[in-house]
Write a protein that holds these residues in place. Structure first.
Motif, PDB file in Angstrom:
ATOM      1  N   LEU A  16       0.825  -1.202   0.000  1.00  0.00           N
ATOM      2  CA  LEU A  16       0.000   0.000   0.000  1.00  0.00           C
ATOM      3  C   LEU A  16       0.865   1.260   0.000  1.00  0.00           C
ATOM      4  CD1 LEU A  16      -2.858  -0.986   2.415  1.00  0.00           C
ATOM      5  CD2 LEU A  16      -2.601  -1.427  -0.019  1.00  0.00           C
ATOM      6  N   SER A  17       0.377   2.304  -0.649  1.00  0.00           N
ATOM      7  CA  SER A  17       1.175   3.505  -0.907  1.00  0.00           C
ATOM      8  C   SER A  17       1.460   4.307   0.354  1.00  0.00           C
ATOM      9  CB  SER A  17       0.437   4.403  -1.907  1.00  0.00           C
ATOM     10  OG  SER A  17      -0.836   4.773  -1.408  1.00  0.00           O
ATOM     11  N   PHE A  18       0.694   4.091   1.446  1.00  0.00           N
ATOM     12  CA  PHE A  18       0.928   4.924   2.621  1.00  0.00           C
ATOM     13  C   PHE A  18       2.058   4.413   3.497  1.00  0.00           C
ATOM     14  CE2 PHE A  18      -0.860   1.858   5.456  1.00  0.00           C
ATOM     15  CZ  PHE A  18      -1.985   1.344   4.860  1.00  0.00           C
ATOM     16  N   MET A  19       2.734   3.315   3.144  1.00  0.00           N
ATOM     17  CA  MET A  19       3.856   2.848   3.939  1.00  0.00           C
ATOM     18  C   MET A  19       5.057   3.762   3.726  1.00  0.00           C
ATOM     19  SD  MET A  19       3.916  -1.260   4.013  1.00  0.00           S
ATOM     20  CE  MET A  19       4.530  -1.401   2.353  1.00  0.00           C
ATOM     21  N   ASP A  20       5.790   4.027   4.801  1.00  0.00           N
ATOM     22  CA  ASP A  20       6.984   4.861   4.738  1.00  0.00           C
ATOM     23  C   ASP A  20       8.208   3.954   4.706  1.00  0.00           C
ATOM     24  OD1 ASP A  20       9.046   6.597   5.002  1.00  0.00           O
ATOM     25  OD2 ASP A  20       8.386   7.478   6.901  1.00  0.00           O
ATOM     26  N   PRO A  21       8.906   3.853   3.555  1.00  0.00           N
ATOM     27  CA  PRO A  21      10.051   2.957   3.453  1.00  0.00           C
ATOM     28  C   PRO A  21      11.143   3.271   4.476  1.00  0.00           C
ATOM     29  CG  PRO A  21       9.398   3.758   1.281  1.00  0.00           C
ATOM     30  CD  PRO A  21       8.642   4.558   2.294  1.00  0.00           C
ATOM     31  N   ALA A  22      11.240   4.518   4.904  1.00  0.00           N
ATOM     32  CA  ALA A  22      12.285   4.886   5.857  1.00  0.00           C
ATOM     33  C   ALA A  22      12.063   4.221   7.209  1.00  0.00           C
ATOM     34  CB  ALA A  22      12.331   6.400   6.023  1.00  0.00           C
ATOM     35  N   GLN A  23      10.822   3.863   7.505  1.00  0.00           N
ATOM     36  CA  GLN A  23      10.505   3.258   8.784  1.00  0.00           C
ATOM     37  C   GLN A  23      10.404   1.736   8.686  1.00  0.00           C
ATOM     38  OE1 GLN A  23       6.922   5.132  10.142  1.00  0.00           O
ATOM     39  NE2 GLN A  23       7.891   7.107  10.482  1.00  0.00           N
ATOM     40  N   ALA A  24      10.611   1.192   7.509  1.00  0.00           N
ATOM     41  CA  ALA A  24      10.454  -0.237   7.311  1.00  0.00           C
ATOM     42  C   ALA A  24      11.686  -0.989   7.785  1.00  0.00           C
ATOM     43  CB  ALA A  24      10.190  -0.535   5.836  1.00  0.00           C
ATOM     44  N   GLY A  45       6.711  -2.683   7.776  1.00  0.00           N
ATOM     45  CA  GLY A  45       6.882  -2.427   6.349  1.00  0.00           C
ATOM     46  C   GLY A  45       6.896  -3.679   5.500  1.00  0.00           C
ATOM     47  N   PRO A  46       7.412  -3.576   4.255  1.00  0.00           N
ATOM     48  CA  PRO A  46       7.364  -4.677   3.298  1.00  0.00           C
ATOM     49  C   PRO A  46       8.083  -5.929   3.795  1.00  0.00           C
ATOM     50  CG  PRO A  46       8.016  -2.630   2.220  1.00  0.00           C
ATOM     51  CD  PRO A  46       8.038  -2.364   3.683  1.00  0.00           C
ATOM     52  N   ILE A  47       7.503  -7.072   3.495  1.00  0.00           N
ATOM     53  CA  ILE A  47       8.110  -8.360   3.834  1.00  0.00           C
ATOM     54  C   ILE A  47       8.919  -8.831   2.634  1.00  0.00           C
ATOM     55  CG2 ILE A  47       7.650 -10.762   4.457  1.00  0.00           C
ATOM     56  CD1 ILE A  47       4.980  -9.720   5.685  1.00  0.00           C
ATOM     57  N   GLU A  48      10.228  -8.949   2.823  1.00  0.00           N
ATOM     58  CA  GLU A  48      11.130  -9.325   1.736  1.00  0.00           C
ATOM     59  C   GLU A  48      12.059 -10.437   2.215  1.00  0.00           C
ATOM     60  OE1 GLU A  48      12.947  -5.543   1.332  1.00  0.00           O
ATOM     61  OE2 GLU A  48      11.352  -4.706   0.076  1.00  0.00           O
ATOM     62  N   HIS A  92       9.190 -13.118  25.444  1.00  0.00           N
ATOM     63  CA  HIS A  92       9.313 -13.032  23.996  1.00  0.00           C
ATOM     64  C   HIS A  92       8.259 -12.074  23.446  1.00  0.00           C
ATOM     65  CE1 HIS A  92      10.855 -17.473  24.091  1.00  0.00           C
ATOM     66  NE2 HIS A  92      11.614 -16.651  24.776  1.00  0.00           N
ATOM     67  N   ARG A  93       8.649 -11.284  22.463  1.00  0.00           N
ATOM     68  CA  ARG A  93       7.668 -10.462  21.761  1.00  0.00           C
ATOM     69  C   ARG A  93       8.009 -10.457  20.283  1.00  0.00           C
ATOM     70  NH1 ARG A  93       8.611  -5.253  23.252  1.00  0.00           N
ATOM     71  NH2 ARG A  93       9.360  -4.522  21.233  1.00  0.00           N
ATOM     72  N   PHE A  94       7.035 -10.839  19.449  1.00  0.00           N
ATOM     73  CA  PHE A  94       7.182 -10.738  17.997  1.00  0.00           C
ATOM     74  C   PHE A  94       5.951 -10.008  17.494  1.00  0.00           C
ATOM     75  CE2 PHE A  94       6.932 -11.654  13.587  1.00  0.00           C
ATOM     76  CZ  PHE A  94       8.205 -11.976  13.145  1.00  0.00           C
ATOM     77  N   SER A  95       6.152  -8.794  17.005  1.00  0.00           N
ATOM     78  CA  SER A  95       5.026  -8.023  16.487  1.00  0.00           C
ATOM     79  C   SER A  95       5.279  -7.676  15.026  1.00  0.00           C
ATOM     80  CB  SER A  95       4.813  -6.746  17.307  1.00  0.00           C
ATOM     81  OG  SER A  95       5.856  -5.824  17.072  1.00  0.00           O
ATOM     82  N   ILE A  96       4.206  -7.515  14.289  1.00  0.00           N
ATOM     83  CA  ILE A  96       4.332  -7.185  12.866  1.00  0.00           C
ATOM     84  C   ILE A  96       3.296  -6.142  12.482  1.00  0.00           C
ATOM     85  CG2 ILE A  96       2.796  -9.072  12.095  1.00  0.00           C
ATOM     86  CD1 ILE A  96       4.863  -9.390   9.711  1.00  0.00           C
ATOM     87  N   ASP A  97       3.730  -5.207  11.660  1.00  0.00           N
ATOM     88  CA  ASP A  97       2.876  -4.140  11.149  1.00  0.00           C
ATOM     89  C   ASP A  97       3.260  -3.975   9.680  1.00  0.00           C
ATOM     90  OD1 ASP A  97       1.351  -1.925  10.628  1.00  0.00           O
ATOM     91  OD2 ASP A  97       2.230  -0.662  12.186  1.00  0.00           O
ATOM     92  N   SER A  98       2.546  -4.652   8.800  1.00  0.00           N
ATOM     93  CA  SER A  98       2.964  -4.710   7.400  1.00  0.00           C
ATOM     94  C   SER A  98       1.764  -4.785   6.473  1.00  0.00           C
ATOM     95  CB  SER A  98       3.850  -5.940   7.176  1.00  0.00           C
ATOM     96  OG  SER A  98       4.141  -6.123   5.798  1.00  0.00           O
ATOM     97  N   ALA A  99       1.880  -4.105   5.342  1.00  0.00           N
ATOM     98  CA  ALA A  99       0.839  -4.156   4.317  1.00  0.00           C
ATOM     99  C   ALA A  99       1.126  -5.214   3.262  1.00  0.00           C
ATOM    100  CB  ALA A  99       0.687  -2.793   3.643  1.00  0.00           C
ATOM    101  N   GLY A 100       2.187  -6.001   3.437  1.00  0.00           N
ATOM    102  CA  GLY A 100       2.421  -7.105   2.514  1.00  0.00           C
ATOM    103  C   GLY A 100       3.847  -7.187   2.024  1.00  0.00           C
TER     104      GLY A 100
END
Length: 274
Positions: A16-24, A45-48, A92-100
């Protein structure tokens, strides 16, 4: 055949266009308080492929530190004196905030989480490929106002074998979801949503797919772990199992105050009296 399979594995979900790559990226921290080891991993951010590599690196460091403690070596505590310990030192903590991102990279992270028997928290968004990370965790928690959304993956470029590649990818997605004990119906429903759209799942839909709560296999693992722990504790106390169960039940009933629960439970298990 190999060329078709490889091409089918390069599917990418909509970013999605609203993701900020600098924060990914991945922020991972392994902490040790001298007695135990914990970690905190936040994926944004993006999952790569690089995302998977970074997550795996944190788990590797975590296991290395665990091994050092197990072999009698302690973490350096001098730097911790007078400072507040990091949250990850206690668990343990694993959190994710990603649009894909990459479906394949997301599946690799999901399989790593399953191997490590780890949980995932979603407090922001988890859209498209991110859903495969969520599916891989043994315990999935979506905190309000967190949202999980699905849509159809798409090929990065045109191919003369596009139909075959998409069908191959769909089979791959179904197989992965079955492996993770998530309803394969989720793959069909993802395919039905156009790539430029995003269908946000309701709480009931998340539950129907098996995307929230503890995985069934993990429930069994935890039950076995608890049974072994109870057997070991009963043996250490010199109690038969019937008397141990009676005292444990009494402790659950009487030791409700958080500040004194540990000592209360210990006394009841040792003496049978509060």
């Amino acid at each position: 055949m190999r060329k078709t399979l490889v091409a089918g594995l390069v599917l990418y979900c909509l970013l999605l266009s609203f993701m900020d790559p600098a924060q990914a990226g991945v922020v991972g921290n392994v902490s040790c308080d001298g007695r135990s080891v914990g970690f905190a991993i936040d994926v944004t951010g993006p999952i790569e492929d690089a995302t998977f590599d970074e997550v795996r690196e944190v788990f590797t460091k975590y296991r290395q530190q665990q091994n050092e403690l197990a072999n009698g070596r302690t973490c350096p505590e001098q730097g911790l004196r007078g400072k507040q310990l990091d949250f990850s030192a206690y668990g343990h903590r694993f959190s994710i905030d990603s649009a894909g991102g990459s479906v394949i990279a997301a599946m690799k992270i999901g399989r790593l989480l399953r191997q490590e028997r780890e949980s995932v928290m979603v407090e922001g968004i988890c859209f498209s490929a991110c859903v495969f990370v969520l599916a891989g965790a043994v315990d999935r928690v979506v905190f309000p106002p967190g949202r999980v959304g699905i849509h159809r993956p798409y090929l990065g470029s045109y191919s003369s074998d596009a139909r075959r590649e998409i069908e191959s990818a769909l089979r791959l997605m179904r197989d992965y979801l079955r492996e993770m004990d998530v309803s394969p119906r989720l793959a069909d429903d993802m395919i039905a949503v156009e790539p430029e759209d995003n269908r946000v799942l309701t709480v009931s839909q998340l539950a129907s797919y098996g995307l929230v709560g503890i995985d069934r296999a993990e429930k069994q693992h935890r039950a076995i772990d608890q049974e072994i722990s109870d057997l070991e504790e009963a043996k250490a106390l010199g109690l038969d199992r019937r008397e141990y169960n009676r005292r444990k039940s009494r402790a659950k009933l009487l030791c409700s105050a958080p500040e004194a629960a540990s000592n209360c439970r210990k006394m009841i298990l040792q003496t049978g009296q509060p």
